[in-house]
Design an enzyme around this catalytic site. Structure first.
Site, PDB file in Angstrom:
ATOM      1  N   HIS A 244      42.411  38.681  45.341  1.00  0.00           N
ATOM      2  CA  HIS A 244      43.247  37.476  45.240  1.00  0.00           C
ATOM      3  C   HIS A 244      44.115  37.502  43.987  1.00  0.00           C
ATOM      4  O   HIS A 244      43.661  37.820  42.893  1.00  0.00           O
ATOM      5  CB  HIS A 244      42.420  36.197  45.345  1.00  0.00           C
ATOM      6  CG  HIS A 244      41.419  35.936  44.271  1.00  0.00           C
ATOM      7  ND1 HIS A 244      41.733  35.296  43.097  1.00  0.00           N
ATOM      8  CD2 HIS A 244      40.095  36.196  44.203  1.00  0.00           C
ATOM      9  CE1 HIS A 244      40.651  35.163  42.354  1.00  0.00           C
ATOM     10  NE2 HIS A 244      39.636  35.714  42.990  1.00  0.00           N
TER      11      HIS A 244
ATOM     12  N   ASP B  29      38.736  38.488  37.307  1.00  0.00           N
ATOM     13  CA  ASP B  29      38.764  37.583  38.462  1.00  0.00           C
ATOM     14  C   ASP B  29      40.186  37.072  38.680  1.00  0.00           C
ATOM     15  O   ASP B  29      40.556  36.019  38.178  1.00  0.00           O
ATOM     16  CB  ASP B  29      37.804  36.416  38.217  1.00  0.00           C
ATOM     17  CG  ASP B  29      37.629  35.524  39.425  1.00  0.00           C
ATOM     18  OD1 ASP B  29      37.918  35.972  40.540  1.00  0.00           O
ATOM     19  OD2 ASP B  29      37.189  34.375  39.245  1.00  0.00           O
TER      20      ASP B  29
ATOM     21  N   GLU C 153      42.688  31.794  46.385  1.00  0.00           N
ATOM     22  CA  GLU C 153      41.254  31.921  46.623  1.00  0.00           C
ATOM     23  C   GLU C 153      40.465  30.947  45.753  1.00  0.00           C
ATOM     24  O   GLU C 153      39.452  30.387  46.193  1.00  0.00           O
ATOM     25  CB  GLU C 153      40.794  33.362  46.338  1.00  0.00           C
ATOM     26  CG  GLU C 153      39.347  33.647  46.703  1.00  0.00           C
ATOM     27  CD  GLU C 153      38.340  33.292  45.611  1.00  0.00           C
ATOM     28  OE1 GLU C 153      37.145  33.191  45.932  1.00  0.00           O
ATOM     29  OE2 GLU C 153      38.750  33.099  44.445  1.00  0.00           O
ATOM     30  N   GLU C 154      40.927  30.724  44.533  1.00  0.00           N
ATOM     31  CA  GLU C 154      40.126  29.976  43.567  1.00  0.00           C
ATOM     32  C   GLU C 154      39.925  28.510  43.931  1.00  0.00           C
ATOM     33  O   GLU C 154      38.861  27.955  43.695  1.00  0.00           O
ATOM     34  CB  GLU C 154      40.753  30.064  42.170  1.00  0.00           C
ATOM     35  CG  GLU C 154      40.681  31.440  41.531  1.00  0.00           C
ATOM     36  CD  GLU C 154      39.267  31.900  41.199  1.00  0.00           C
ATOM     37  OE1 GLU C 154      38.299  31.181  41.531  1.00  0.00           O
ATOM     38  OE2 GLU C 154      39.132  32.984  40.622  1.00  0.00           O
TER      39      GLU C 154
ATOM     40  N   ASP D 129      36.349  41.382  44.796  1.00  0.00           N
ATOM     41  CA  ASP D 129      36.415  40.131  44.047  1.00  0.00           C
ATOM     42  C   ASP D 129      35.108  39.896  43.303  1.00  0.00           C
ATOM     43  O   ASP D 129      34.536  38.821  43.336  1.00  0.00           O
ATOM     44  CB  ASP D 129      36.719  38.953  44.980  1.00  0.00           C
ATOM     45  CG  ASP D 129      36.925  37.647  44.225  1.00  0.00           C
ATOM     46  OD1 ASP D 129      37.185  37.692  43.006  1.00  0.00           O
ATOM     47  OD2 ASP D 129      36.817  36.574  44.853  1.00  0.00           O
TER      48      ASP D 129
ATOM     49  N   HIS E 139      35.930  32.725  35.007  1.00  0.00           N
ATOM     50  CA  HIS E 139      36.525  31.392  34.886  1.00  0.00           C
ATOM     51  C   HIS E 139      36.622  30.895  33.442  1.00  0.00           C
ATOM     52  O   HIS E 139      36.598  29.689  33.197  1.00  0.00           O
ATOM     53  CB  HIS E 139      35.742  30.365  35.712  1.00  0.00           C
ATOM     54  CG  HIS E 139      35.794  30.595  37.187  1.00  0.00           C
ATOM     55  ND1 HIS E 139      35.162  29.772  38.099  1.00  0.00           N
ATOM     56  CD2 HIS E 139      36.402  31.559  37.926  1.00  0.00           C
ATOM     57  CE1 HIS E 139      35.384  30.206  39.323  1.00  0.00           C
ATOM     58  NE2 HIS E 139      36.122  31.308  39.243  1.00  0.00           N
TER      59      HIS E 139
END
Length: 477
Positions: free
Chosen positions: A293, A305, A339-340, A367, A437
């Protein structure tokens, strides 16, 4: 002493000679076709480790664009970047697939603190995606600590007017840290939905990590079907802050916690999946997709990520072309958007695949970060699961020992049916949630060699899927 040093040096030379061997399978264990496969796999690894492009692509994406939250200017720039690099690799066709995406913005930097024995303690905090803002003056209230959604639900009206503090840590006995994440991420996603209906003033959540540090982890949350008047501000505090707050609550159960955030959700914004493909030489109507992503959270640079997954996916196509191998089926690379906080890109890709009656026979998603390769998880029927597991003797010399049934990935899972074989790339997970994140998810946290090993690993299984899967998967009429 001199003699001991000479003996030690000689021992090191012996060890070096013994370990300086190519990772190949015993020729006695291989059929003629498997010997060809083993040679190609070795070529993929050699090329990735000496002529790979993934690391410099990642440098460009992270250093020159940065965090790429859906709907942001940076996400728009990443689409332009993705189209450019796909064309530079020389794919047969490259196009943009329009999709409307959520547009949540963080606003000003969040702040939080509480006071114990006259001492003000600042708290590392960040708003969770889709949370509403606090009032401009912030929120102040007493704190109730819980360890689960069920525990909060049982409190009921006792939460009214309070800030609910979800403090369930990772289970450190679980070797796979993604299992530990799955065991407590529900409090982040649904904490506000549970507490808002009982009149809580806010929710704070312990960050999703094994580490004890001062870096708060963002991520998405949901109010489910709550009416808007019951929406409450929701934020994550660092694991270190969670430990300190929990200890202070035991001594001072009536302490008051303050936090302030100014996030908001704007109207949906136009964006794109970036798609490119090498057309198959024998059965081009069959498609194998590989992707990651393109979007990321806004706090860091979106390196692990999922910048690593994006560049590794493109490097699969690059390694095919660089080694002069034309896939039998169409190899499609997709940089998925959103995606997130929504998976809108994945849903739209799957919808269009169905509308266009495309026949996806396989898919691979990266991912899970760019750390040392460990293997793949397989989401397929029993026959194709066994087929992929039979390739272990070809893959294990490269450290790819794990070929287990499991999930594939959020972006390719909408393609699931009774015949498609979906695979998730699984690197070592021990460090992933140090960065996930957070503001620490930056380019410098990615090791070049680990990244390239991952690209070669992904290329190897795609090569085998391309060669053998289409003989084992019924072609839809």
């Amino acid at each position: 002493m001199k003699k001991l040093v000479q003996l030690a040096f000689a021992s090191l030379l012996v060890i070096a000679c013994q370990t300086n061997e190519k990772p190949t399978v015993s020729s006695k264990a291989l059929s003629a076709e498997e010997k060809i496969d083993s040679t190609h796999i070795k070529q993929f690894f050699n090329t990735a480790l000496t002529e790979g492009k993934s690391y410099e692509w990642l440098r460009d994406l992270t250093q020159n664009i940065g965090g790429r939250l859906s709907g942001s200017p940076e996400a728009a720039k990443s689409v332009v970047w993705g189209e450019k690099v796909m064309k530079e690799v020389g794919l047969d066709s490259v196009w943009l697939q329009p999709v409307m995406v959520p547009h949540w913005v963080r606003g000003e930097k969040e702040e939080a603190h509480y006071t114990v024995n006259g001492q003000k303690k600042d708290v590392a905090i960040c708003a969770l995606g889709f949370s509403v803002a606090t009032p401009k003056s912030g929120v102040t209230a007493e704190v109730i600590e819980v360890k689960s959604l069920d525990e909060a639900e049982k409190l009921g009206d006792q939460m009214k007017g309070k800030i609910v503090f979800f403090n369930r840590p990772f289970d450190d006995t679980l070797i796979n840290t993604f299992q530990a994440y799955g065991g407590c991420v529900g409090q982040r996603v649904f904490g506000a939905a549970v507490c808002g209906k009982y009149g809580a003033k806010g929710v704070i959540v312990r960050s999703m990590t094994n580490s004890i540090d001062d870096f708060p982890h963002t991520g998405t949350m949901s109010y489910r079907d709550l009416p808007k008047e019951q929406y409450i501000p929701t934020a994550a505090i660092s694991s270190k802050a969670a430990e300190n707050l929990s200890a202070d609550l035991k001594k001072n159960p009536n302490l008051k916690f303050y936090f302030k955030q100014s996030c908001e959700t704007l109207p949906d914004a136009p964006s794109f999946n970036v798609v490119g493909e090498i057309r198959g030489s024998e059965t081009p109507e069959n498609i194998i997709v590989v992707g990651g992503h393109l979007d990321s959270w806004d706090l860091g640079e979106g390196a692990h990520d999922d910048g690593t997954g994006v560049v590794q996916s493109l490097e699969v196509a690059y390694l095919f072309k660089k080694n002069g191998i034309r896939p039998k089926n169409t190899l499609r690379v997709v940089f998925f958007m959103n995606e997130e906080n929504g998976t809108r890109g994945a849903q739209e890709y799957a919808r269009l695949a169905k509308v266009n009656k495309e026949n996806h026979i396989g898919g691979l998603e990266s991912d899970a970060g760019g750390h040392t390769p460990r293997g793949f998880s397989i989401d397929a029927n029993d026959g194709n699961t066994k087929l992929l597991q039979s390739w272990k003797k070809l893959l294990s010399p490269y450290g790819l020992h794990d070929l287990d049934k499991g999930g594939s990935g959020a972006d390719i899972s909408p393609l699931k049916n009774e015949t498609v074989t979906l695979v998730g790339y699984r690197p070592d997970s021990q460090r992933y949630f140090d960065y996930h994140h957070t503001s620490r998810d930056t380019f410098d946290k990615v090791n070049k060699r680990e990244l390239e090993l991952g690209s070669a690993s992904m290329t190897s299984i795609i090569y085998l899927m391309d060669k053998y899967l289409y003989d084992n998967t019924p072609v839809k009429p």
